[in-house]
Design a protein around this motif. Structure first.
Motif, PDB file in Angstrom:
ATOM      1  N   LYS A 131      38.136  29.225  44.289  1.00 46.22           N
ATOM      2  CA  LYS A 131      39.329  29.992  43.916  1.00 46.22           C
ATOM      3  C   LYS A 131      40.482  29.020  44.349  1.00 46.22           C
ATOM      4  O   LYS A 131      40.727  28.823  45.654  1.00 46.22           O
ATOM      5  N   VAL A 132      41.654  28.975  43.532  1.00 46.28           N
ATOM      6  CA  VAL A 132      43.240  28.578  43.930  1.00 46.28           C
ATOM      7  C   VAL A 132      43.790  29.464  44.833  1.00 46.28           C
ATOM      8  O   VAL A 132      43.807  30.621  44.678  1.00 46.28           O
ATOM      9  N   ALA A 133      44.391  28.788  45.963  1.00 50.28           N
ATOM     10  CA  ALA A 133      44.989  29.796  46.922  1.00 50.28           C
ATOM     11  C   ALA A 133      46.361  29.907  46.220  1.00 50.28           C
ATOM     12  O   ALA A 133      47.234  28.913  46.313  1.00 50.28           O
ATOM     13  N   TYR A 134      46.801  31.108  45.604  1.00 53.36           N
ATOM     14  CA  TYR A 134      47.911  31.399  45.076  1.00 53.36           C
ATOM     15  C   TYR A 134      48.660  32.913  45.657  1.00 53.36           C
ATOM     16  O   TYR A 134      49.687  33.012  45.897  1.00 53.36           O
ATOM     17  N   SER A 135      47.808  33.676  45.274  1.00 49.17           N
ATOM     18  CA  SER A 135      48.017  35.177  45.971  1.00 49.17           C
ATOM     19  C   SER A 135      47.374  35.817  46.751  1.00 49.17           C
ATOM     20  O   SER A 135      45.934  35.246  46.769  1.00 49.17           O
ATOM     21  N   GLN A 136      47.588  36.887  47.811  1.00 47.73           N
ATOM     22  CA  GLN A 136      46.711  37.215  48.504  1.00 47.73           C
ATOM     23  C   GLN A 136      45.617  38.190  47.752  1.00 47.73           C
ATOM     24  O   GLN A 136      44.393  38.254  48.301  1.00 47.73           O
ATOM     25  N   GLU A 137      45.866  38.692  46.661  1.00 50.41           N
ATOM     26  CA  GLU A 137      45.129  39.643  45.721  1.00 50.41           C
ATOM     27  C   GLU A 137      43.833  38.845  45.205  1.00 50.41           C
ATOM     28  O   GLU A 137      42.794  39.262  45.169  1.00 50.41           O
ATOM     29  N   THR A 138      44.160  37.377  44.990  1.00 47.78           N
ATOM     30  CA  THR A 138      43.159  36.979  44.072  1.00 47.78           C
ATOM     31  C   THR A 138      42.039  36.129  45.311  1.00 47.78           C
ATOM     32  O   THR A 138      40.986  35.881  44.803  1.00 47.78           O
ATOM     33  N   LEU A 139      42.698  35.884  46.254  1.00 44.27           N
ATOM     34  CA  LEU A 139      41.784  35.468  47.310  1.00 44.27           C
ATOM     35  C   LEU A 139      40.514  36.493  47.697  1.00 44.27           C
ATOM     36  O   LEU A 139      39.624  36.075  48.254  1.00 44.27           O
ATOM     37  N   ASP A 140      41.140  37.649  47.367  1.00 43.12           N
ATOM     38  CA  ASP A 140      39.894  38.887  47.846  1.00 43.12           C
ATOM     39  C   ASP A 140      39.103  38.606  46.731  1.00 43.12           C
ATOM     40  O   ASP A 140      39.426  38.196  45.563  1.00 43.12           O
ATOM     41  N   GLY A 141      37.860  39.658  46.730  1.00 42.82           N
ATOM     42  CA  GLY A 141      36.798  39.311  45.751  1.00 42.82           C
ATOM     43  C   GLY A 141      36.850  40.790  45.079  1.00 42.82           C
ATOM     44  O   GLY A 141      37.325  41.693  45.696  1.00 42.82           O
ATOM     45  N   PRO A 142      36.035  40.966  44.156  1.00 34.66           N
ATOM     46  CA  PRO A 142      36.023  42.269  43.289  1.00 34.66           C
ATOM     47  C   PRO A 142      35.412  43.528  44.260  1.00 34.66           C
ATOM     48  O   PRO A 142      35.829  44.610  44.040  1.00 34.66           O
ATOM     49  N   THR A 143      34.655  43.099  45.087  1.00 34.41           N
ATOM     50  CA  THR A 143      34.037  44.343  45.847  1.00 34.41           C
ATOM     51  C   THR A 143      35.061  44.808  47.004  1.00 34.41           C
ATOM     52  O   THR A 143      34.772  45.668  47.686  1.00 34.41           O
ATOM     53  N   SER A 144      36.277  44.199  47.132  1.00 42.42           N
ATOM     54  CA  SER A 144      36.948  44.572  48.129  1.00 42.42           C
ATOM     55  C   SER A 144      38.631  44.849  47.338  1.00 42.42           C
ATOM     56  O   SER A 144      39.460  45.683  47.964  1.00 42.42           O
ATOM     57  N   TRP A 145      38.631  44.649  46.082  1.00 36.45           N
ATOM     58  CA  TRP A 145      39.951  45.181  45.393  1.00 36.45           C
ATOM     59  C   TRP A 145      40.062  46.701  45.250  1.00 36.45           C
ATOM     60  O   TRP A 145      39.057  47.412  45.261  1.00 36.45           O
ATOM     61  N   LEU A 146      40.912  47.250  45.621  1.00 36.01           N
ATOM     62  CA  LEU A 146      41.226  48.471  45.655  1.00 36.01           C
ATOM     63  C   LEU A 146      41.235  49.137  44.175  1.00 36.01           C
ATOM     64  O   LEU A 146      40.895  50.223  44.134  1.00 36.01           O
ATOM     65  N   THR A 147      41.911  48.503  43.309  1.00 40.18           N
ATOM     66  CA  THR A 147      41.849  48.669  41.964  1.00 40.18           C
ATOM     67  C   THR A 147      40.684  48.082  40.875  1.00 40.18           C
ATOM     68  O   THR A 147      40.136  46.723  41.472  1.00 40.18           O
ATOM     69  N   ILE A 148      40.254  48.678  39.918  1.00 38.46           N
ATOM     70  CA  ILE A 148      39.414  47.997  39.155  1.00 38.46           C
ATOM     71  C   ILE A 148      39.905  46.507  38.437  1.00 38.46           C
ATOM     72  O   ILE A 148      39.158  45.703  38.294  1.00 38.46           O
ATOM     73  N   GLU A 149      41.129  46.783  38.097  1.00 34.52           N
ATOM     74  CA  GLU A 149      41.817  45.609  37.344  1.00 34.52           C
ATOM     75  C   GLU A 149      42.665  44.857  38.341  1.00 34.52           C
ATOM     76  O   GLU A 149      43.373  45.465  39.072  1.00 34.52           O
ATOM     77  N   ASN A 150      42.938  43.737  38.040  1.00 39.22           N
ATOM     78  CA  ASN A 150      44.038  42.957  38.863  1.00 39.22           C
ATOM     79  C   ASN A 150      45.452  43.403  38.349  1.00 39.22           C
ATOM     80  O   ASN A 150      45.409  43.899  37.388  1.00 39.22           O
ATOM     81  N   PRO A 151      46.510  43.623  39.204  1.00 37.37           N
ATOM     82  CA  PRO A 151      47.991  43.778  38.552  1.00 37.37           C
ATOM     83  C   PRO A 151      47.996  42.808  37.712  1.00 37.37           C
ATOM     84  O   PRO A 151      47.528  41.572  37.747  1.00 37.37           O
ATOM     85  N   THR A 152      48.664  43.401  36.541  1.00 40.10           N
ATOM     86  CA  THR A 152      48.943  42.534  35.234  1.00 40.10           C
ATOM     87  C   THR A 152      49.555  41.030  35.672  1.00 40.10           C
ATOM     88  O   THR A 152      48.938  40.132  35.159  1.00 40.10           O
ATOM     89  N   VAL A 153      50.684  41.067  36.422  1.00 37.54           N
ATOM     90  CA  VAL A 153      51.205  39.906  36.911  1.00 37.54           C
ATOM     91  C   VAL A 153      50.276  38.828  37.470  1.00 37.54           C
ATOM     92  O   VAL A 153      50.413  37.515  37.289  1.00 37.54           O
ATOM     93  N   VAL A 154      49.177  39.158  38.439  1.00 40.32           N
ATOM     94  CA  VAL A 154      48.383  38.608  38.671  1.00 40.32           C
ATOM     95  C   VAL A 154      47.453  37.998  37.707  1.00 40.32           C
ATOM     96  O   VAL A 154      47.265  36.727  37.976  1.00 40.32           O
ATOM     97  N   ALA A 155      47.059  38.650  36.990  1.00 38.98           N
ATOM     98  CA  ALA A 155      45.975  38.300  35.800  1.00 38.98           C
ATOM     99  C   ALA A 155      46.642  37.129  34.965  1.00 38.98           C
ATOM    100  O   ALA A 155      46.102  36.194  34.689  1.00 38.98           O
ATOM    101  N   LYS A 156      48.011  37.558  34.733  1.00 41.07           N
ATOM    102  CA  LYS A 156      48.661  36.597  33.879  1.00 41.07           C
ATOM    103  C   LYS A 156      49.044  35.291  34.395  1.00 41.07           C
ATOM    104  O   LYS A 156      49.592  34.329  33.687  1.00 41.07           O
ATOM    105  N   LEU A 157      49.288  35.243  35.803  1.00 40.81           N
ATOM    106  CA  LEU A 157      49.897  33.986  36.078  1.00 40.81           C
ATOM    107  C   LEU A 157      48.787  33.353  37.266  1.00 40.81           C
ATOM    108  O   LEU A 157      49.401  32.290  38.037  1.00 40.81           O
ATOM    109  N   ASN A 158      47.721  33.901  37.325  1.00 50.16           N
ATOM    110  CA  ASN A 158      46.830  33.291  38.212  1.00 50.16           C
ATOM    111  C   ASN A 158      45.510  32.767  37.726  1.00 50.16           C
ATOM    112  O   ASN A 158      44.323  33.041  38.443  1.00 50.16           O
TER     113      ASN A 158
END
Length: 355
Positions: A131-158
């Motif tokens: 994983k490229v280090a860009y935002s805190q959200e993406t450095l976490d994994g799916p087992t710890s994300w609070l929501t099922i989907e990433n925030p749109t801005v994270v998905a689109k820019l990371n």
């Protein structure tokens, strides 16, 4: 005669090298980062551990009025979102590795393949795909994300559903230096990651002469509070030429225990188009593994044209049955402005099983 002499000299050199290594395996080398950052090259410690096998199975049901099926009706259906298998291990305290593949979908995808060389808390090296280090959200994994989907801005820019067209699970191939300073009990005040990458995504060779550079800094004034600042600068090849792809972020996470708060602002430039967005997510742990979640996200695809803006409002509930099993249920309403898209509703539930 000359050849015999050369062979004897070579043999003597090998014996000398072997004796030198033998002597050094029982001696720790001196430090180059200070007394608290000793670099140990004790070869006797480089013994491989038994590889650990783990994985993740993720089943999902989706009802989405914003997507259509073959008959033009709102999409609803089941899918296996993730089916991952990983192997990890180490060679003593100084080297570890991980290989992870995802078997969901029609093709097997290599997710992680890296080795880390841990010289000291202040300086380490990671090489491979990760994983490229860009935002805190993406450095976490799916087992710890609070929501099922990433925030749109994270998905689109990371690098997930990136606006550039690169869909790479937030990963790339390259190398990184990382470490931390000012160590407290259970955390470090300052952390950093600096890396260089191909910029083309998962397991793809570079297609131009340019390299992409990440810079990611975290500051923990408190153990529960993390401030982050990220910058990603580079170019990618789209089939016709090299296109600018720059990103930056700033955010925080506050997690004292039961309460979880996270918010980030992200800005990007892809070619001549600029984008930006922000999200805020909150969760609170209740008894029996329950965790209600609220999230808001805003994404602006083109800051100049001020079009295709969207706001996402999410309410959800997570249930951690135990440390291996987690159930999630989310409802998201998306409001589009200055766009030809109609407002939509998304209902998702997913089961995550880690082993």
């Amino acid at each position: 005669m000359k050849k015999i002499i050369q062979n004897n000299i070579a043999a003597a050199a090998l014996l000398l090298a072997a004796s030198t290594v033998s002597a050094e395996t029982n001696a720790e080398q001196s430090t180059f980062l200070g007394d608290d950052a000793k670099v140990n090259i004790n070869l006797s410690q480089f013994n491989p551990s038994v590889p650990k096998v783990g994985g993740l199975i993720n089943g999902r049901y989706t009802y989405d009025t914003g997507s259509k099926d073959g008959n033009g009706d709102s999409y609803n259906g089941f899918d296996i979102r993730r089916a991952r298998l990983s192997i990890s291990g180490d060679f003593g305290k100084s080297i570890d590795y991980r290989v992870q593949a995802d078997f969901a979908g029609s093709n097997v995808k290599l997710i992680d393949a890296y080795a880390r060389f841990k010289f000291a808390k202040e300086l380490n090296l990671q090489v491979g795909e990760y994983k490229v280090a860009y935002s805190q959200e993406t450095l976490d994994g799916p087992t710890s994300w609070l929501t099922i989907e990433n925030p749109t801005v994270v998905a689109k820019l990371n690098g997930y559903s990136d606006i550039s067209g690169i869909s790479a699970n937030g990963r790339d191939v390259g190398l990184r230096l990382y470490g931390s300073f000012i160590h407290k009990e259970g955390y470090s005040v300052i952390g950093y990651k600096v890396g260089i990458y191909n910029g083309q995504g998962i397991n793809v060779k570079d297609k131009d002469k340019y390299k992409d550079v990440e810079t990611y800094i975290t500051v923990n004034p408190l153990k529960a509070l993390t401030l982050s600042f990220g910058n990603y600068a580079g170019r990618y090849f789209d089939g016709t030429g090299s296109i600018t792809r720059n990103r930056l972020s700033a955010g925080f996470t506050y997690n004292p225990g039961k309460l979880f708060l996270r918010s980030e602002y992200l800005h990007g430039k892809t070619g001549q188009q600029k984008h930006q967005g922000v999200y805020a997510t909150a969760g609170y742990k209740l008894p029996y593994g329950l965790q209600p979640v609220l999230s808001y996200g805003y994404y602006q695809k083109d800051t100049e044209a001020k079009q295709d803006n969207q706001s996402d409002y999410t309410v959800g509930i997570n249930w951690s049955v135990n440390k291996w099993v987690r159930l999630q249920l989310d409802y998201t309403h998306t409001d589009y402005t200055a766009s030809s898209k109609k407002n939509s509703n998304l209902l998702e539930t997913q089961l995550l099983v880690a082993f």
